[in-house]
Design a protein around this motif. Structure first.
Motif, mmCIF file in Angstrom:
data_model
loop_
_atom_site.group_PDB
_atom_site.id
_atom_site.type_symbol
_atom_site.label_atom_id
_atom_site.label_comp_id
_atom_site.label_asym_id
_atom_site.label_seq_id
_atom_site.Cartn_x
_atom_site.Cartn_y
_atom_site.Cartn_z
ATOM 1 N N GLY A 96 0.795 -1.217 0.000
ATOM 2 C CA GLY A 96 0.000 0.000 0.000
ATOM 3 C C GLY A 96 0.825 1.262 0.000
ATOM 4 N N ALA A 97 2.168 1.138 -0.049
ATOM 5 C CA ALA A 97 3.047 2.307 0.002
ATOM 6 C C ALA A 97 4.038 2.254 -1.151
ATOM 7 N N HIS A 98 4.301 3.400 -1.743
ATOM 8 C CA HIS A 98 5.353 3.484 -2.744
ATOM 9 C C HIS A 98 6.700 3.458 -2.028
ATOM 10 N N PRO A 99 7.668 2.677 -2.519
ATOM 11 C CA PRO A 99 8.963 2.611 -1.813
ATOM 12 C C PRO A 99 9.705 3.941 -1.775
ATOM 13 N N ARG A 382 9.058 15.762 3.250
ATOM 14 C CA ARG A 382 7.878 15.423 2.449
ATOM 15 C C ARG A 382 8.139 15.663 0.967
ATOM 16 N N ASP A 383 8.726 16.804 0.662
ATOM 17 C CA ASP A 383 8.956 17.154 -0.734
ATOM 18 C C ASP A 383 10.098 16.347 -1.340
ATOM 19 N N TRP A 384 11.113 16.002 -0.551
ATOM 20 C CA TRP A 384 12.173 15.126 -1.067
ATOM 21 C C TRP A 384 11.605 13.741 -1.393
ATOM 22 N N ASN A 385 10.764 13.210 -0.520
ATOM 23 C CA ASN A 385 10.126 11.928 -0.823
ATOM 24 C C ASN A 385 9.296 12.012 -2.098
ATOM 25 N N THR A 403 19.249 0.785 -2.777
ATOM 26 C CA THR A 403 19.659 2.097 -2.299
ATOM 27 C C THR A 403 18.512 3.097 -2.389
ATOM 28 N N ALA A 404 17.746 3.029 -3.462
ATOM 29 C CA ALA A 404 16.588 3.917 -3.580
ATOM 30 C C ALA A 404 15.571 3.628 -2.483
ATOM 31 N N ARG A 405 15.357 2.343 -2.166
ATOM 32 C CA ARG A 405 14.445 1.977 -1.075
ATOM 33 C C ARG A 405 14.961 2.511 0.258
ATOM 34 N N LEU A 409 12.900 5.076 2.737
ATOM 35 C CA LEU A 409 12.659 4.701 4.126
ATOM 36 C C LEU A 409 13.250 5.723 5.086
ATOM 37 N N TYR A 410 14.484 6.095 4.857
ATOM 38 C CA TYR A 410 15.175 7.030 5.749
ATOM 39 C C TYR A 410 14.471 8.384 5.800
ATOM 40 N N MET A 411 14.119 8.928 4.652
ATOM 41 C CA MET A 411 13.499 10.259 4.646
ATOM 42 C C MET A 411 12.106 10.224 5.266
ATOM 43 N N ALA A 412 11.333 9.190 4.966
ATOM 44 C CA ALA A 412 9.994 9.092 5.542
ATOM 45 C C ALA A 412 10.067 8.902 7.053
ATOM 46 N N GLY A 413 11.018 8.072 7.505
ATOM 47 C CA GLY A 413 11.176 7.867 8.944
ATOM 48 C C GLY A 413 11.600 9.136 9.661
#
Length: 449
Positions: A96-99, A382-385, A403-405, A409-413
């Motif tokens: 349900g989430a885009h990586p 938010r905007d970087w994601n 690496t993209a994943r 993950l890092y930015m959203a966290g």
């Protein structure tokens, strides 16, 4: 029968001598293990490669454990590190989430699941069900840095060589990849949004405007930008007639920044060097900006860091220190295991109070102003994601899917951390006093908000 708190039930056989023994109970499925350690009913859907599942079928988000390797990662590194390893390697997905932007799924997961330590009996049952093979550590994904205790080969913590290796680990991923994520500004620090509807580019330009005005820079002044990244602040100042020198430990950043300076016709005013800030020979600067560096230098090194900046300023010169902070000033400074291994090796955070105290204690500097931009960093992330999602296919081609994943993950966290006041972002403005303790600055703030 034996009933776990989660509601998972195992019926005892009358032929078994001791129904309480884990050796006499059926093996648990992976979904049952998740239920047993999550402490209750789940609002997310969990599925596993053994065919088991738990949680609402119609849940918006879910965790899918796809491989036995993923189980080994989770078992051998409980907590965020094991989850990150399995996710980055592709052994665990967030349904349900885009990586490129798993923010909503992560937020739902963190709201829903609170892991509890099961009883010794339950733990024994879980261990038997999993099998010993999953308790043997395996190699982590290649993006992971060595643990702290093994980095001694790179030098002592925050030595020049080890700092250079840490910067290389994070910032020399790929300039092209950073262009996809950061956008045209190539600015990898918190923006300052003039309003909630402003674009990322507008907000980054506004951040440089704010720093420039706080430093009271005028045409003909000299600026030193420490940890200058791709030279955004340097070029902003140079376009306004300020002679700006930027230094970075990332060779790829320095090369990109120098090309941008030439392309913009700013060679008369701007320079970016691949250099440690401690090796800058020039002095008597009108201003020093440090935007996103303090996180990397170590709290114990703050006195030397601020003293070095003081010594490079002229009397009456100004310092603007912009960095991620904690909401308190307690002793725990080190980043968590995921951030330390995958994002900022050896990174340390402390509260704004500690930063101000260390700056005051070196002598000769007066703190004039501090400002918290916590919400702005959540919006920046938010905007970087969003940029990563928009450029996902190209980003994967550039650096690989794992690496993209990792970056998604890092930015959203981190965005969740800024949302929930787990971390903050402070700007601290200070001036160098003369030998009589006098400062030549206006009585009231001279910059626009």
């Amino acid at each position: 029968m034996t009933t776990f708190k989660s509601g998972t039930t195992f019926r005892d056989s009358p032929t078994r001598p001791d129904p309480r023994s884990p050796l006499s109970s059926p093996k648990m499925t992976l979904a049952e293990i998740v239920e047993a350690i999550s402490g209750g009913s789940l609002d997310i859907r969990v599925t596993a490669y053994d065919g088991s599942s738990t949680g609402p079928v119609d849940a918006e988000f879910g965790l899918d454990l796809l491989t036995p390797r993923g189980t080994t990662y989770l078992v051998t590194a409980p907590g965020d590190l094991g989850l990150a390893r399995a996710y980055i390697a592709g052994d665990l997905t967030l349904r349900g989430a885009h990586p490129g932007d798993p923010y909503e799924a992560l937020r739902t997961l963190s709201d829903d699941v609170e892991f509890e330590r099961p009883s010794a009996l339950t733990l024994a049952h879980i261990a038997r069900s999993l099998g010993l093979e999953h308790f043997k550590p395996i190699a982590p994904p290649p993006q992971e840095a060595l643990p702290r205790w093994r980095r001694i080969a790179e030098g002592l913590r925050h030595s020049r060589s080890r700092d250079a290796d840490a910067i290389h680990h994070h910032y020399d991923v790929s300039n092209t990849f950073y262009e996809y994520v950061l956008g045209p500004s190539m600015t990898y620090t918190c923006a300052c949004f003039p309003d909630r509807e402003a674009s990322l580019e507008t907000a980054q330009e506004n951040k440089y405007r704010l720093v420039f005005e706080k430093l009271n820079l005028q045409a003909g002044d000299r600026l030193l930008d420490i940890g200058c990244g791709w030279g955004g602040m340097v070029r902003y100042a140079a376009r306004r007639g300020v002679h700006a020198l930027g230094v970075t430990l990332s060779q790829e950043q320095a090369e990109w920044a120098q090309r941008a300076i030439v392309a913009d016709g700013l060679g008369e005013f701007a320079e970016v060097r691949h250099s440690d800030y401690r090796d800058v020979a020039e002095g008597d600067f009108d201003a020093v900006s440090s935007i996103g560096l303090t996180e990397h230098i170590g709290v114990s090194n703050y006195p030397g860091y601020f003293a070095s900046i003081r010594d490079k300023l002229r009397v009456g010169g100004l310092l603007l220190n912009h960095c991620i902070t904690r909401p308190d000033n307690r002793e725990n400074k080190r980043a968590g295991s995921f951030i330390d291994r995958y994002v900022f090796p050896d990174g340390e955070l402390t509260g704004s109070g500690t930063i101000i105290t260390k700056l005051q204690d070196i002598g000769g500097m007066e703190v004039l102003h501090e400002e918290n931009l916590r919400e702005h960093y959540a919006m920046t992330l938010r905007d970087w994601n969003r940029n990563l999602v928009d450029n996902w296919d190209a980003a994967v081609t550039e650096v690989g899917e794992s690496t993209a994943r990792l970056w998604g993950l890092y930015m959203a966290g981190c965005r969740i951390g800024f949302d929930r006041n787990i971390v903050q972002l402070h700007q601290v403005l200070a001036t160098k006093l003369d030998d009589k303790g006098l400062a030549n600055v206006p009585l009231r703030p001279w910059w626009r908000p």
